[in-house]
Design an enzyme around this catalytic site. Sequence first.
Site, PDB file in Angstrom:
ATOM      1  N   TYR A 101       0.854  -1.187   0.000  1.00 11.90           N
ATOM      2  CA  TYR A 101       0.000   0.000   0.000  1.00 11.90           C
ATOM      3  C   TYR A 101       0.891   1.239   0.000  1.00 11.90           C
ATOM      4  CZ  TYR A 101      -4.385   2.405   0.193  1.00 11.90           C
ATOM      5  OH  TYR A 101      -5.446   3.194  -0.147  1.00 11.90           O
ATOM      6  N   ARG A 154      -8.968  10.779  -7.856  1.00 12.95           N
ATOM      7  CA  ARG A 154      -8.066  11.403  -6.876  1.00 12.95           C
ATOM      8  C   ARG A 154      -7.295  10.305  -6.158  1.00 12.95           C
ATOM      9  NH1 ARG A 154      -6.747  12.238  -1.965  1.00 12.95           N
ATOM     10  NH2 ARG A 154      -8.203  10.600  -1.365  1.00 12.95           N
ATOM     11  N   LYS A 172      -6.239  -1.981  -0.710  1.00 16.81           N
ATOM     12  CA  LYS A 172      -7.112  -1.815   0.452  1.00 16.81           C
ATOM     13  C   LYS A 172      -7.692  -3.153   0.897  1.00 16.81           C
ATOM     14  CE  LYS A 172      -7.368   2.157   2.366  1.00 16.81           C
ATOM     15  NZ  LYS A 172      -7.825   3.396   1.802  1.00 16.81           N
ATOM     16  N   GLU A 243     -13.650   4.774  -2.576  1.00 18.71           N
ATOM     17  CA  GLU A 243     -12.225   5.031  -2.384  1.00 18.71           C
ATOM     18  C   GLU A 243     -11.686   5.981  -3.455  1.00 18.71           C
ATOM     19  OE1 GLU A 243      -8.753   4.758  -0.270  1.00 18.71           O
ATOM     20  OE2 GLU A 243     -10.618   3.738   0.225  1.00 18.71           O
ATOM     21  N   ASP A 244     -11.034   7.039  -3.017  1.00 18.13           N
ATOM     22  CA  ASP A 244     -10.309   7.961  -3.893  1.00 18.13           C
ATOM     23  C   ASP A 244     -11.169   8.575  -4.995  1.00 18.13           C
ATOM     24  OD1 ASP A 244      -8.096   7.763  -2.365  1.00 18.13           O
ATOM     25  OD2 ASP A 244      -6.903   6.578  -3.752  1.00 18.13           O
ATOM     26  N   ASP A 267     -11.633   7.677   2.657  1.00 15.90           N
ATOM     27  CA  ASP A 267     -10.898   8.942   2.602  1.00 15.90           C
ATOM     28  C   ASP A 267     -11.497   9.968   3.554  1.00 15.90           C
ATOM     29  OD1 ASP A 267      -9.242   8.069   0.317  1.00 15.90           O
ATOM     30  OD2 ASP A 267     -11.146   8.133  -0.755  1.00 15.90           O
ATOM     31  N   ASN A 416      -0.108  11.852   1.723  1.00 12.76           N
ATOM     32  CA  ASN A 416       0.595  10.756   1.074  1.00 12.76           C
ATOM     33  C   ASN A 416       0.856  11.126  -0.384  1.00 12.76           C
ATOM     34  OD1 ASN A 416       0.728   8.679   3.115  1.00 12.76           O
ATOM     35  ND2 ASN A 416      -1.494   8.498   2.937  1.00 12.76           N
TER      36      ASN A 416
END
Length: 563
Positions: A101, A154, A172, A243-244, A267, A416
Amino acid sequence: MTKTSRPLYISYAGPSLLEMPLLNKGSAFTPQERVEFNLIGLLPQNVETIEEQVTRVYSQYKQCASDLDKHIYLRSIQDNNETLFFRLLDSHLDEMLPIIYTPTVGQACQEFSKIYRTHRGLFISYPERDRIDDILRSATKDRIKIIVVTDSERILGLGDQGIGGMGIPIGKLSLYTACGGISPAYTLPIVLDVGTNNRELLDDPMYMGWRHERVSGKEYEDFIALFIDAVQRRWPDVLLQFEDFAQSNAMPLLEKYRDELCCFNDDIQGTASVAVGTLLAACKAKNETLGQQKVVFVGAGSAGCGIAEHIIAAMRIEGLSESEARKRIFMVDRFGLLTEGMDNLLDFQKRLAQKTADVSGWTAGTEAFPQLLDVVTNAGATVLIGVSGQRGLFTEQVIRELHKHCAKPLVMPLSNPTSKVEATPEEILRWTDGNALVATGSPFAPVEINGRTVHIAQCNNSYIFPGIGLGVVACKASRITDRMLMAASNALAECSPMVTGQGDAVLPPLKEIQQVSRKIALAVAKEAQAEGLALETSEEALLEAIERNFWLPGYRAYRRRSV
């Protein structure tokens, strides 16, 4: 490590069995199984234990030249033998978490089309929107309990990565298994390919996704609705993790669907839960309350605002009114402090904007709105949280000013990957004479300062979301609520070595993460029952359900079943 000695009856045999990652044992198939499943001659003669296999693959792993090479190698093991992959992770989680990850997964997403080896998960593209039901039916796993889905707009701090974002759901879900014990047989990664605005990808002849600019507006919303409806038809009880997604879509999607199905945005909610858990642990260690803190955020996107709202909710539980709590939260973006009357604020940002009257007496520079240093100085900040994705925003002057107001400030540069971090732990500790409490989003080595070694807590969502998932699966919760997330934060705080007296790190070491996940799962499940979102049982029954659902990587005996 298996918890049952009962054999598993399967109908697959020969090469097809060796090509099934969930069932393949490789060289660990027993002599009896090799005969029974027509594997004689397809494997080297010697039968190995899983421990011997782990020794071999770890030796090969150590020979990889770069972190990306290590990531590719681990993924190849996962696509060949999932049990061996997770046994290897279990033996070396500290070392391999940054490889499977963050931060390495970011590069893997950028290079996805170049390093692609074989299929994993589902790719649902906009041109195939009328066939989503068929695509979901093509999934080889029937009993899916957790889906992680992204539209890749993103990805970490890297932006739009097109279908390369698939690396995030895969990573994940690997952590759901390695940290939270969710069997890989019950997980499914999905990418929604709605195009990409990344010109570099569109011009790349090797790019494997839909070569089209991103779909947006009503077309995008209708596509998401088609996907959600299809998922509910196929797996009505699944936990769906967003996610993202870009901040313009992330919060609206969560608000739209959180009361319709069991869904979760890591997130926003996962980041918020682990951040609040970290903050609660720091407060407990200093014998302070959350309501005594003045919290400054750098970055006012969906992640930062999600953390802020979670902190406000925790302050209200302590007894502060909503207005009192909101006065203690300061959001700074590229224009300065979010203040009422600012142009172009999104709805979720407006709730966190400071009233002009409350900051009118501040001493500030010539800019239209107070800048970061102004906010830290005038607010008397005790906590500084970075979710900006901008390297170096926590300058020496800012950190030293923070230290003036607080003997032991909590500094959390959460961006990150490491190239985007607001300040390094070494810098923060040096500028505070070793007094700051530090938690980061990416992993950092311990820091030597003033003759002592300071272990840096990684404020990683992997401390939270696997436990939430385990709790939801164990109690069969129908929704995920803010109070369930708060229960997770409190459970994490109770595990802090600073709270238990077992060390000076804000968060427990990763080697304890499976036990942390179990504690979080119990807290989440109990809260779900208290809210009427899961069938009420005894705590003993919940603990049994958690253990029953906690998969451990070990080989079961196989028996042949006729078709």
